[in-house]
Motif scaffolding. Structure first.
Motif, short mmCIF file in Angstrom:
data_model
loop_
_atom_site.label_atom_id
_atom_site.label_comp_id
_atom_site.label_asym_id
_atom_site.label_seq_id
_atom_site.Cartn_x
_atom_site.Cartn_y
_atom_site.Cartn_z
N PRO A 245 0.82 -1.47 0.01
CA PRO A 245 0.40 -0.28 0.14
C PRO A 245 0.74 0.99 0.03
O PRO A 245 1.80 1.47 1.20
CB PRO A 245 -1.58 -0.37 1.23
CG PRO A 245 -0.54 -1.44 1.85
CD PRO A 245 1.35 -1.85 1.45
N GLU A 246 0.52 2.05 -1.00
CA GLU A 246 1.82 2.97 -0.77
C GLU A 246 1.28 4.41 -0.32
O GLU A 246 2.16 5.34 -0.55
CB GLU A 246 1.65 3.68 -2.54
CG GLU A 246 2.09 2.39 -3.17
CD GLU A 246 2.44 2.54 -5.45
OE1 GLU A 246 1.82 3.50 -5.58
OE2 GLU A 246 2.28 1.84 -5.43
N ASP A 247 -0.11 3.80 0.80
CA ASP A 247 -0.46 5.22 1.59
C ASP A 247 0.12 4.48 2.48
O ASP A 247 -0.60 5.39 4.38
CB ASP A 247 -1.61 5.68 1.30
CG ASP A 247 -2.64 4.37 1.59
OD1 ASP A 247 -2.09 3.28 2.11
OD2 ASP A 247 -3.30 4.89 2.08
N HIS A 248 0.65 4.02 3.13
CA HIS A 248 1.70 3.14 4.26
C HIS A 248 2.53 4.09 4.76
O HIS A 248 3.49 4.69 3.47
CB HIS A 248 1.77 1.69 4.38
CG HIS A 248 1.70 0.92 5.83
ND1 HIS A 248 3.09 1.51 6.24
CD2 HIS A 248 1.41 0.12 5.85
CE1 HIS A 248 3.01 0.14 6.87
NE2 HIS A 248 2.03 -0.29 7.29
N THR A 393 -3.63 1.40 -3.11
CA THR A 393 -3.37 0.94 -1.99
C THR A 393 -4.22 -0.07 -1.73
O THR A 393 -4.20 -0.83 -0.45
CB THR A 393 -4.47 2.41 -1.28
OG1 THR A 393 -5.72 2.40 -2.04
CG2 THR A 393 -4.29 3.64 -1.23
N GLN A 394 -4.72 -1.24 -2.21
CA GLN A 394 -5.18 -1.83 -2.81
C GLN A 394 -4.40 -3.04 -3.62
O GLN A 394 -4.82 -3.25 -4.18
CB GLN A 394 -7.05 -1.58 -3.55
CG GLN A 394 -7.97 -1.12 -2.66
CD GLN A 394 -8.14 -1.44 -0.95
OE1 GLN A 394 -7.98 -2.61 -0.40
NE2 GLN A 394 -7.36 -0.27 0.32
#
Length: 530
Positions: A245-248, A393-394
């Motif tokens: 997930p690139e928003d982690h 993100t998924q």
């Protein structure tokens, strides 16, 4: 006494095999040598027509990646396979399972070098298929196709091809017995233990994730590993799918295909753990660096690809299924306190610009897309901005090509949407890229697929300008063959049955994108960008 099985034709046995393998879709573009294959085409099967062979393979590539099963492809003999070779190469690099059933001239004509004869059929698609065969006997065709399916599905997955002479389809053959195969490869326990020890001995871990994490459904496991290690997480260079997930908070961005920049990004790490990717995929020369790693770092790789395992330049490599390997690795992972890395910096909001900036277009798209939308990308010059403002993100939500060859994005979006009619597919495509497979719009319209095509029109191959700079071209130096002016993509879309909009001003962008994203069928938004 058990009655003998009814004798089937090769054609009947082929369709029975497809049903047994859970597939009722063939992607194709038929020619005269394939017509006998379709006599009495079964009512429970779908034939998805593409208007050029490269589009056909691209659609099958997207469909197979979306479903996790080998897609069935029908191609014409010789020239048809030749037209498809660029897309077959991309499917091979994507590790996409597919069974290509190619036509061939009638056996009785073959000694006379007839029209449409593929003279060296098993050599033509190599080395970018895992296997290719033309069975010596017609009755062996179903077994050859069954073996091609097994070969395509075995890790590392990829295309396999069977050439079938036109007169074979009517010949009798024995039905194939049911067959079960289990594809997962469990890593060597000693290799997993060596990975555990390496992690336990390290304080500053960089975790590099690749496309195989997504292909093997291992997002949850790789997130657990990153959090247990408080590792900095990077996307592998030129990865064709998102694996984290690139928003982690632990995500630190994308490694480039350049050795010096990889060293810079990974500097300070004492362990570089690569999961589901090579170490590393390069696009430009590595320069003077003697090592693939920054000073003081060790390398460990977990991969499901034997060739990648063999090419690990130093350190430790472990071969096996990604999800199985991570499941084993997470058991009894040594506990150790580590300081979490600072979060990745966020870019300032993009301004519209005149003409519209690519970053602003993608930023607007990010605000409008839905949580389950799938993004397909083939806009190389836009990729740096996408990686900043359009985070994935998924799992199974992002696809691009691993080959670097253009023409994948539009047809892959069609195949993915065919597999997932309940989800919106957003295809972000460059103007130059789109012209490789623009015919895919027709197939999307014919099937009413929920796809929003966004064509970023900058009038040329902008990625070539950026790459020229990396290779030392002077600023302003003329580069030939990269300008593509004067194409109206909205008109091309309308002519093939898709709703289309053209955007040149910021005021219209959000409304046009929102309308396209809400449409039930395919639509195209052409945006002029600088």
């Amino acid at each position: 006494m058990r009655a003998p099985s009814r004798c089937a034709t090769v054609r009947e046995a082929f369709y029975a095999l497809m049903r047994e393998r859970g597939s009722r879709v063939i992607f194709g573009n038929p020619g005269s040598t394939e017509l006998p294959m379709f006599r009495g085409f079964p009512a429970d099967m779908d034939y998805v027509l593409g208007l050029q062979e490269a589009c056909v393979v691209g659609m099958a590539d997207g469909y197979a990646q979306a479903t996790g099963r080998a897609a069935f492809v029908n191609l014409h003999s010789a020239a048809g396979v030749g037209n498809a070779m660029g897309a077959i190469y991309t499917a091979f690099k994507n590790q996409t399972p597919m069974v290509i059933v190619a036509g061939q001239q009638y056996r009785a004509l073959q000694p006379f070098d007839p029209y449409l004869f593929s003279r060296q059929v098993t050599d033509l698609p190599r080395p970018y298929v895992k296997s290719c065969i033309e069975p010596a006997r017609a009755e062996d065709v179903p077994l050859a196709i069954a073996r091609a399916w097994q070969t395509a599905m075995q890790h590392p997955r990829g295309p396999a091809m069977v050439s079938v002479p036109a007169d074979d389809w009517e010949r009798p053959c024995a039905p194939l017995p049911p067959q079960a195969a289990f594809q997962a490869l469990r890593p060597d326990p000693a290799g997993i233990e060596a990975l555990r020890r390496a992690i336990g001995q390290s304080e500053r871990i960089a975790l590099v994730v690749g496309a195989a994490v997504d292909r093997d459904g291992a997002w949850d496991q790789v997130v657990q590993l990153a959090q247990a290690c408080q590792a900095r997480v990077f996307a592998a260079p030129l990865s064709a799918r998102a694996g984290f997930p690139e928003d982690h908070p632990l995500f630190q961005g994308f490694l480039p295909g350049a050795g010096a920049q990889i060293h810079e990004r990974l500097a300070g790490s004492d362990l570089v753990l690569v999961v589901g990717a090579p170490a590393f995929t390069y696009h430009v020369p590595r320069g003077e660096a003697a090592s693939h790693l920054p000073q003081g770092a060790r390398l460990a790789v977990l991969t499901d690809d034997p060739e990648v395992a063999a090419m690990v330049p130093e350190g430790l490599s472990v071969l096996g299924g990604i999800r199985l390997g991570l499941d084993e690795l997470l058991k009894d992972l040594p506990a150790r306190h580590r300081t979490p890395p600072p979060p990745r910096g966020r870019p300032a909001p993009a301004s519209p610009g005149t003409p519209l900036s690519t970053a602003y277009v993608l930023q607007t798209l990010a605000a409008l897309r839905g949580p389950t939308d799938i993004v397909v990308e083939e806009a190389p010059s836009a990729r740096p901005w996408m990686q900043q403002v359009l985070p994935m993100t998924q799992p199974a939500s992002f696809y691009t090509m691993a080959s670097g060859g253009l023409g994948f994005g539009m047809p892959a979006a069609v195949g993915i949407a065919y597999a997932h009619r309940d989800r919106r597919v957003i295809a972000v495509i460059g103007d130059g890229s789109s012209m490789y497979s623009i015919q895919s719009l027709w197939t999307a319209a014919q099937h009413g697929l929920p796809i929003t095509f966004i064509v970023l029109n900058n009038g040329g191959y902008a990625a070539m300008k950026r790459h020229a700079g990396l290779l030392g071209f002077e600023a302003g130096e003329k580069i030939v063959g990269i300008d593509v002016p004067g194409i109206r993509f909205d008109q091309l879309a309308t002519a093939q049955g898709c709703a289309a909009f053209r955007v040149t001003e910021a005021e219209a962008l959000a409304a046009r994108l929102e309308a396209a994203l809400r449409s039930t069928g395919p639509s195209l938004v052409e945006v002029e960008v600088g």
